[in-house]
Design a protein around this motif. Structure first.
Motif, PDB file in Angstrom:
ATOM      1  N   HIS A 119       0.812  -1.209   0.000  1.00 54.90           N
ATOM      2  CA  HIS A 119       0.000   0.000   0.000  1.00 54.90           C
ATOM      3  C   HIS A 119       0.847   1.261   0.000  1.00 54.90           C
ATOM      4  O   HIS A 119       1.756   1.414   0.811  1.00 54.90           O
ATOM      5  CB  HIS A 119      -0.916   0.002   1.231  1.00 54.90           C
ATOM      6  CG  HIS A 119      -1.760   1.225   1.348  1.00 54.90           C
ATOM      7  ND1 HIS A 119      -2.732   1.543   0.422  1.00 54.90           N
ATOM      8  CD2 HIS A 119      -1.761   2.220   2.274  1.00 54.90           C
ATOM      9  CE1 HIS A 119      -3.306   2.678   0.779  1.00 54.90           C
ATOM     10  NE2 HIS A 119      -2.739   3.107   1.900  1.00 54.90           N
ATOM     11  N   ASP A 120       0.554   2.157  -0.935  1.00 49.93           N
ATOM     12  CA  ASP A 120       1.165   3.486  -1.019  1.00 49.93           C
ATOM     13  C   ASP A 120       2.646   3.461  -1.378  1.00 49.93           C
ATOM     14  O   ASP A 120       3.389   4.390  -1.045  1.00 49.93           O
ATOM     15  CB  ASP A 120       0.961   4.261   0.289  1.00 49.93           C
ATOM     16  CG  ASP A 120       0.433   5.675   0.028  1.00 49.93           C
ATOM     17  OD1 ASP A 120       0.218   6.021  -1.152  1.00 49.93           O
ATOM     18  OD2 ASP A 120       0.240   6.436   1.004  1.00 49.93           O
ATOM     19  N   GLY A 144       0.827   6.455   3.693  1.00 50.99           N
ATOM     20  CA  GLY A 144       0.180   5.244   4.168  1.00 50.99           C
ATOM     21  C   GLY A 144       1.055   4.007   4.122  1.00 50.99           C
ATOM     22  O   GLY A 144       0.621   2.923   4.532  1.00 50.99           O
TER      23      GLY A 144
END
Length: 242
Positions: free
Chosen positions: A218-219, A234
Motif C-alpha cells: 500500500h502506497d 500510508g
C-alpha cells in the motif's frame, strides 16, 4: 566426466530457499559453483519477474558483461554498455546476459551452489514480447526514493538493497532497504549485533542511522520508466535495525 558430489555447503541462507535474505548482499558478485564443483561465473545481476498479482519474483541469476556493466549506473554505465555492444555488433544477442534459473540454486554460502553440472548451464533468455515483464535488481538499486516528510531525517535517499521473503515454496521482493549512500555500503552490518570488527560496525551503523525498510504494498509505487520509488504516507516504514 566424473560426477562429483561436493560436501554440504553451510552459509547464511540455510535452509535455502526458506530464509529471508537481502538480494544485493547475499547474491551479487558471488561465484556460481556447479554440482561438479566447477566455477560457472559470478552473479552480475538478478532477474526480477512481475508475476500475475504484481509481486516481484527473483527468477534468475544473470551472468556476463551485459548484466554487469549497466550496474555502474549513470553515464559510466551507459558508456561501458555501449562499448560492450560495439565490440560484437554482428551478434544480435550481445546485449542479452546469460541466465541461470534461480530454481537450480540449492544453497548459498560464500558462493552460490547450483544443482546442475557446468556443461551447458548458461543460456540466454530469449526475449518474448508476450511473456512476463522482467526487470533487473540493478535497475532498482540506486533508484531515488521519494519518502514522506520527516520519515528518514534525510532529504534524499536511494534503494540500497531489497529483501526477499519465502512464500509457499516461492520467493518475492517484500521490502526495500532505503537510505543515503550506495548499494553495498551497509556491508552486512545491519544483520547482526555481533558483526565485527566492532569499531567498523559502529561507524557503518552511525553513517546509516537514517536507513529505513519500506515494505512493498500500500502506497508504494516503483516507477520503472523514470527510475524512482514513490512512498506515500500510508506505507509501512520501519527502522533498519530494531
Amino acid at each position: 566426466m566424473r560426477d562429483y558430489e561436493p560436501p554440504p555447503h553451510r552459509g547464511p541462507l540455510e535452509p535455502w530457499p526458506d530464509t529471508e535474505y537481502d538480494a544485493a548482499l547475499h547474491l551479487l558478485d558471488r561465484q556460481i559453483v556447479a554440482r561438479d564443483g566447477r566455477l560457472v561465473g559470478k552473479v552480475d545481476d538478478v532477474e526480477l519477474t512481475v508475476d500475475p498479482d504484481g509481486a516481484l519474483v527473483p527468477t534468475g541469476l544473470l551472468v556476463g558483461g551485459a548484466a554487469l556493466l549497466p550496474r555502474f549506473g549513470g553515464r559510466l554505465g551507459s558508456w561501458l554498455s555501449a562499448r560492450h555492444e560495439q565490440i560484437a555488433v554482428a551478434r544480435a544477442d550481445r546485449t542479452t546476459p546469460y541466465v541461470v534459473d534461480i530454481g537450480l540454486v540449492d544453497g548459498v554460502s560464500s558462493e552460490v551452489h547450483v544443482s546442475e553440472l557446468r556443461e551447458g548451464l548458461l543460456a540466454r533468455r530469449t526475449p518474448d514480447p508476450e511473456g512476463p515483464t522482467r526487470h533487473r535488481l540493478g535497475e532498482l538499486l540506486e533508484m531515488e526514493v521519494r519518502m514522506p516528510a520527516g520519515s528518514t531525517g534525510r532529504s534524499k535517499v536511494h534503494v540500497l538493497d531489497v529483501k526477499i521473503t519465502p512464500d509457499a515454496g516461492t520467493q518475492h521482493v517484500s521490502a526495500l532497504v532505503v537510505g543515503p549512500g550506495r548499494p553495498g555500503s551497509l556491508l552486512g552490518y545491519d544483520r547482526r549485533d555481533d558483526q565485527g570488527p566492532l569499531l567498523v560496525a559502529a561507524v557503518v551503523r552511525r553513517l546509516h542511522r537514517h536507513a529505513r525498510v519500506v515494505e512493498l504494498g500500500h502506497d508504494v509505487d516503483i516507477v520503472w520508466a523514470t527510475g524512482e520509488v514513490r512512498v506515500g504516507p500510508g506505507a509501512t516504514i520501519r527502522p533498519l535495525r530494531g
